[in-house]
Design an enzyme around this catalytic site. Structure first.
Site, short mmCIF file in Angstrom:
data_model
loop_
_atom_site.label_atom_id
_atom_site.label_comp_id
_atom_site.label_asym_id
_atom_site.label_seq_id
_atom_site.Cartn_x
_atom_site.Cartn_y
_atom_site.Cartn_z
N THR A 88 26.27 25.59 -3.21
CA THR A 88 26.85 25.05 -4.46
C THR A 88 27.27 23.61 -4.16
O THR A 88 28.47 23.34 -4.01
CB THR A 88 28.06 25.88 -4.93
OG1 THR A 88 28.95 26.05 -3.81
CG2 THR A 88 27.64 27.23 -5.45
N THR A 123 30.51 29.70 -2.70
CA THR A 123 31.84 29.23 -3.09
C THR A 123 31.73 28.62 -4.49
O THR A 123 30.98 27.67 -4.70
CB THR A 123 32.34 28.17 -2.08
OG1 THR A 123 32.35 28.80 -0.79
CG2 THR A 123 33.72 27.68 -2.43
N CYS A 265 31.62 21.72 3.66
CA CYS A 265 32.49 22.68 2.95
C CYS A 265 33.79 22.06 2.46
O CYS A 265 33.99 21.95 1.25
CB CYS A 265 32.78 23.87 3.87
SG CYS A 265 31.27 24.68 4.42
C1 UGA Z 1 35.26 25.76 7.07
C2 UGA Z 1 36.28 26.89 7.16
O1 UGA Z 1 37.01 26.79 8.40
C3 UGA Z 1 35.60 28.26 7.08
O2 UGA Z 1 36.56 29.31 7.08
C4 UGA Z 1 34.78 28.31 5.77
O3 UGA Z 1 34.09 29.54 5.64
C5 UGA Z 1 33.76 27.18 5.78
O4 UGA Z 1 34.47 25.92 5.87
C6 UGA Z 1 32.97 27.27 4.50
O5 UGA Z 1 33.53 26.99 3.43
O6 UGA Z 1 31.82 27.71 4.53
P1 UGA Z 1 33.67 24.55 8.82
O7 UGA Z 1 33.40 23.55 7.75
O8 UGA Z 1 32.55 25.11 9.61
O9 UGA Z 1 34.43 25.83 8.21
O10 UGA Z 1 34.62 23.83 9.84
P2 UGA Z 1 36.10 23.83 10.39
O11 UGA Z 1 36.08 24.34 11.77
O12 UGA Z 1 37.07 24.44 9.46
O13 UGA Z 1 36.34 22.24 10.45
C7 UGA Z 1 36.23 21.45 9.27
C8 UGA Z 1 36.53 20.00 9.59
O14 UGA Z 1 37.93 19.85 9.91
C9 UGA Z 1 35.79 19.43 10.80
O15 UGA Z 1 35.39 18.10 10.51
C10 UGA Z 1 36.81 19.45 11.92
O16 UGA Z 1 36.58 18.47 12.91
C11 UGA Z 1 38.09 19.16 11.14
N1 UGA Z 1 39.31 19.69 11.79
C12 UGA Z 1 39.45 21.03 11.99
C13 UGA Z 1 40.33 18.82 12.13
O17 UGA Z 1 40.24 17.60 11.95
N2 UGA Z 1 41.47 19.34 12.70
C14 UGA Z 1 41.63 20.67 12.92
O18 UGA Z 1 42.71 21.06 13.43
C15 UGA Z 1 40.59 21.53 12.57
#
Ligand code: UGA
Length: 438
Positions: A88, A123, A265
């Protein structure tokens, strides 16, 4: 009990889900519209990089439990349950583009002559599911025999296989006991391992997903705003985050400061929630989300400007080494990657940028060059930027890199490098929100 299940859409959610459902013992057909993708998947090869997926695909395409097809006739009346795992993406106004879901329903529904359960995994904005159910029932010969349920996904890229096989919770948005019983059969294995289940209505299921992503994004922006304050006031944001995280009500997850969030996401999901909240007149929520976004975008510019300061105020003609192109470690995904925003910003100001990433392959683009190793990226660099938290960057030997660079300056945009080791090797290491720069 073994069920027949179709998974429509084979992106990182769909291919991981299809392989995971085969691992749970079901007979699974994955469906996609791209012939090359279907061919690859049938050969047991993923078309995306996701830890552990290749092994699972290989195992279950070989056992015959998992197949992929282009043809809806193969699945329409064959499957007991159809999962919709379509993207989406974001429309220019920030709302969610539901066209892949609509196109899929238009292709599938006219072939559904028997009762079936269709389960949305995408989503979507709240209120989408009832409209999709109406569309399904209108187009399907089975009519009211077709029921829609909604089961949001919480897969993290890089950990999607583990998150599928051992979810931390299952959310079933259902309208009948029949739908609930079928979903319990689909997930009999994780349920036997006492995975918590939330059973709710369709609207709550739709909202849970957007709320989870928005809350996690809010935590990240909060800690990054605190990093800005630490920068000015002289505190250490990583110590602050550790201390906050020890409060069980807060938790340390998604409280790592740095360059902020990107990917396919968080950015689109929080904007879509803001648009929907505005449409429904809940402006307090959209205002909160807009602040989260403003902080997140500012981190990227702040870091790029810091790099310019560190090279003396003008980056034109300077060589910048960028470590990391993926939006986070463990994936080859570069969608809305904070690292690439910084690289573009510096390139636009005349820098000669070389990027290295262990997995991500950049499409040919104007501007910076992708190189095949850290050594190549840092050779003769005026500054090194650590922008994606790949573990291998944490174990770099600063003493080995020192003779290669022109200036021993590194900005640690993810606050993951061991500062004393770098400083002992003669580097100036800069982290936003942590003092003690050399
Ligand atoms: C995220 C959610 O964590 C999942 O639960 C969800 O299912 C998914 O989106 C989705 O909607 O499909 P994802 O995008 O794979 O998963 O990545 P994350 O690990 O959550 O990280 C997202 C972003 O935040 C990255 O750029 C990461 O570097 C950043 N981040 C993460 C931070 O800057 N600080 C943090 O403490 C954690």
């Amino acid at each position: 009990m073994t069920l027949r299940i179709s998974v429509i859409g084979t992106g990182y959610l769909g291919s991981t889900l299809a392989a995971g459902l085969a691992e749970f013992g079901h007979e699974v057909f994955g469906v996609d519209v791209v012939p090359e993708v279907v061919k690859k998947l049938n050969a047991g090869q993923p078309h995306i990089f996701e830890n552990g997926l290749e092994h699972l695909l290989e195992q279950h395409t070989r056992s015959g439990r998992l197949r992929f097809t282009l043809d809806y006739d193969d699945i329409a009346d064959w499957a007991d349950v159809h999962f919709l795992a379509l993207g989406t993406p974001e429309l220019p106004d920030g709302s969610a583009d539901l066209s892949q879901l609509h196109a899929t329903i238009d292709a599938l529904a006219p072939k559904l002559t028997k009762p079936a359960l269709v389960v949305g995994r995408s989503t979507v904005p709240v209120g989408t599911a009832p409209a999709l159910q109406e569309r399904l029932r209108r187009l399907a010969p089975a009519g009211d025999g077709i029921e829609l349920a909604w089961q949001p996904e919480f897969l993290r890229e890089g950990f999607a296989v583990g998150d599928t096989l051992r979810p931390d919770r299952l959310v079933f948005g259902v309208q009948s006991d029949h739908a609930l019983r079928l979903l319990e059969q689909v997930y009999a294995i994780p349920l036997s391992e006492e995975t918590p289940v939330i059973t709710c209505d369709l609207a709550t299921a739709e909202l849970i997903k957007q709320a989870a992503n928005t809350f996690l994004a809010t935590k990240i922006s909060f800690i990054n705003a605190m990093a800005q304050l630490c920068q000015v006031a002289g505190g250490d944001v990583t110590v602050l985050a550790d201390a906050l995280g020890l409060d069980a009500r807060i938790g340390r997850g998604h409280l790592s400061p740095g360059l902020g969030f990107g990917g396919g996401c968080f950015p689109k999901d929080i904007r879509a929630l803001a648009v929907r909240a505005d449409e429904l007149g809940v402006n307090v929520l959209s205002d909160l989300i807009k602040s989260v976004e403003v902080i997140n975008s500012a981190q990227r510019i702040e870091l790029a400007e810091l790099a310019i300061d560190q090279v003396g105020g003008d980056v034109a003609g300077k060589k910048v080494a960028v470590l990391g192109a993926a939006f986070k470690e463990g994936t080859d995904d570069t969608r809305d990657s904070p690292s690439l925003t910084v690289a573009d910003y510096l390139h636009d100001r005349g820098a000669f940028v070389e990027v290295y990433d262990p997995q991500a392959h950049l499409a040919p683009r104007d501007g910076f060059t992708q190189v095949g190793s850290v050594t190549e990226a840092v050779r003769d660099a005026d500054i090194v930027l650590h922008l994606t938290a790949w573990p291998e960057f944490r174990y770099l030997d600063p003493a080995e890199l020192a003779p290669l660079v022109k200036s021993k300056i590194i900005i640690d945009g993810r606050l993951k490098l061991h500062a004393p080791t770098w400083r002992d090797a003669g580097w100036k290491l800069v982290q936003i929100g942590r003092a003690a720069t050399l």
